[in-house]
Design a protein around this motif. Sequence first.
Motif, PDB file in Angstrom:
ATOM      1  N   ARG A   1       0.327  10.378   6.736  1.00 21.67           N
ATOM      2  CA  ARG A   1       0.298   9.342   5.327  1.00 21.67           C
ATOM      3  C   ARG A   1       1.764   8.436   5.086  1.00 21.67           C
ATOM      4  NH1 ARG A   1      -3.312   9.388   1.299  1.00 21.67           N
ATOM      5  NH2 ARG A   1      -4.816  11.286   1.529  1.00 21.67           N
ATOM      6  N   THR A   2       2.262   7.365   5.457  1.00 25.10           N
ATOM      7  CA  THR A   2       3.176   6.247   4.682  1.00 25.10           C
ATOM      8  C   THR A   2       3.506   6.388   3.900  1.00 25.10           C
ATOM      9  OG1 THR A   2       2.162   3.872   5.215  1.00 25.10           O
ATOM     10  CG2 THR A   2       2.406   5.002   7.672  1.00 25.10           C
TER      11      THR A   2
ATOM     12  N   GLN B   1       1.479   5.366   0.044  1.00 29.18           N
ATOM     13  CA  GLN B   1       1.325   6.459   0.493  1.00 29.18           C
ATOM     14  C   GLN B   1      -0.648   6.509   1.334  1.00 29.18           C
ATOM     15  OE1 GLN B   1       2.323   9.883   0.764  1.00 29.18           O
ATOM     16  NE2 GLN B   1       3.860   8.628   0.382  1.00 29.18           N
ATOM     17  N   LYS B   2      -0.298   5.555   2.072  1.00 24.93           N
ATOM     18  CA  LYS B   2      -1.718   4.471   3.438  1.00 24.93           C
ATOM     19  C   LYS B   2      -1.562   5.894   3.857  1.00 24.93           C
ATOM     20  CE  LYS B   2      -4.353   1.653   5.154  1.00 24.93           C
ATOM     21  NZ  LYS B   2      -4.808  -0.286   6.330  1.00 24.93           N
ATOM     22  N   ALA B   3      -2.968   6.792   4.143  1.00 26.37           N
ATOM     23  CA  ALA B   3      -3.277   7.229   5.114  1.00 26.37           C
ATOM     24  C   ALA B   3      -3.465   6.646   6.721  1.00 26.37           C
ATOM     25  CB  ALA B   3      -4.928   7.908   4.822  1.00 26.37           C
ATOM     26  N   ILE B   4      -2.992   7.822   7.471  1.00 28.05           N
ATOM     27  CA  ILE B   4      -3.440   6.643   8.564  1.00 28.05           C
ATOM     28  C   ILE B   4      -4.173   8.252   9.724  1.00 28.05           C
ATOM     29  CG2 ILE B   4      -2.253   5.967  10.961  1.00 28.05           C
ATOM     30  CD1 ILE B   4      -2.029   4.261   7.898  1.00 28.05           C
ATOM     31  N   SER B   5      -4.569   7.401  10.748  1.00 31.14           N
ATOM     32  CA  SER B   5      -5.740   8.156  11.866  1.00 31.14           C
ATOM     33  C   SER B   5      -5.569   7.866  13.099  1.00 31.14           C
ATOM     34  CB  SER B   5      -7.629   8.147  11.641  1.00 31.14           C
ATOM     35  OG  SER B   5      -7.767   8.382   9.666  1.00 31.14           O
TER      36      SER B   5
ATOM     37  N   GLU C   1       1.387  -1.049   0.335  1.00 27.37           N
ATOM     38  CA  GLU C   1      -0.330  -0.290  -0.121  1.00 27.37           C
ATOM     39  C   GLU C   1       0.666   1.168  -0.127  1.00 27.37           C
ATOM     40  OE1 GLU C   1      -3.841  -0.903   2.644  1.00 27.37           O
ATOM     41  OE2 GLU C   1      -1.921  -1.389   3.924  1.00 27.37           O
TER      42      GLU C   1
ATOM     43  N   TYR D   1      -8.516  11.736  15.335  1.00 25.65           N
ATOM     44  CA  TYR D   1      -7.931  13.064  14.047  1.00 25.65           C
ATOM     45  C   TYR D   1      -7.754  12.047  12.598  1.00 25.65           C
ATOM     46  CZ  TYR D   1      -6.196  15.461  17.957  1.00 25.65           C
ATOM     47  OH  TYR D   1      -6.728  16.374  19.334  1.00 25.65           O
ATOM     48  N   GLU D   2      -8.596  12.632  11.900  1.00 24.85           N
ATOM     49  CA  GLU D   2      -8.464  11.723  10.794  1.00 24.85           C
ATOM     50  C   GLU D   2      -7.046  11.789   9.102  1.00 24.85           C
ATOM     51  OE1 GLU D   2     -10.824   8.960   8.225  1.00 24.85           O
ATOM     52  OE2 GLU D   2     -11.131   9.533  10.187  1.00 24.85           O
ATOM     53  N   ASN D   3      -6.521  10.853   9.175  1.00 26.82           N
ATOM     54  CA  ASN D   3      -5.855  11.538   8.137  1.00 26.82           C
ATOM     55  C   ASN D   3      -4.878  11.950   8.487  1.00 26.82           C
ATOM     56  OD1 ASN D   3      -7.445   9.809   6.094  1.00 26.82           O
ATOM     57  ND2 ASN D   3      -7.736  10.804   5.094  1.00 26.82           N
TER      58      ASN D   3
ATOM     59  N   TYR E   1       5.326   6.403  13.876  1.00 30.26           N
ATOM     60  CA  TYR E   1       4.493   5.923  12.519  1.00 30.26           C
ATOM     61  C   TYR E   1       3.875   5.071  13.149  1.00 30.26           C
ATOM     62  CZ  TYR E   1       5.088  10.206   9.468  1.00 30.26           C
ATOM     63  OH  TYR E   1       5.476  11.248   8.865  1.00 30.26           O
TER      64      TYR E   1
END
Length: 213
Positions: free
Chosen positions: A131-132, A114-118, A112, A126-128, A161
Amino acid sequence: MTAGGVRADSFGHRNGAKAQRGGREEQQRHFSFAFLRVTSRPSRSSRQPASPAPCTSSSEADISMDIHPDDLTGACINAALRIHMKFRSGMLEAMYETVLERTLIRDGFSVERQKAISFEFEGDHYENAFRTDLIVNGRLIIEVKARETNSPIYATQLLTYLRLARLPLGLVLNFGMPRLMDGIKRVVNDLPPEQSPQLRVNRLPPVGPTPRC
């Protein structure tokens, strides 16, 4: 009949017999060729049905997720070394990231990009939040760099992260170094002791009596 006529008839008879033998030989050659052509193919009763193309089931995909952490990081480092040997240290981070993603996918891993992490903190969501670069097999975060020098902040940021994403393993790959091995940093977050305990950097101190000075 005259002697000449007898000789002519004899010559014609010999030519006719020779033509007949040539015709029979030609028929035998055609028959032999047809026989070989027919017998070279298997009969319908002996033909095996074509086996279907192998497909990857969900259970087989789950097996690839059970790879040992050392094998997973080793495979990712091996892919990075192949890329660095080809392109050296002259490209941008985004290009190394793209090539590494496709290389790992060809090697059979789930990637995956540029996956957004919340995450949540004290009841707030805290949404998005960040990004990894790459997440491999849903377990390993790879942070791709293309800098001329290393910085301790790379590993510190990656460990943050890992904690927020609740993942166990991470790699910093700095393709900007002349020797890629000098730009590799492995970060481990709360792995069981039997899985590379010497590499655990995020663990609590052992519980026990305080030694006397």
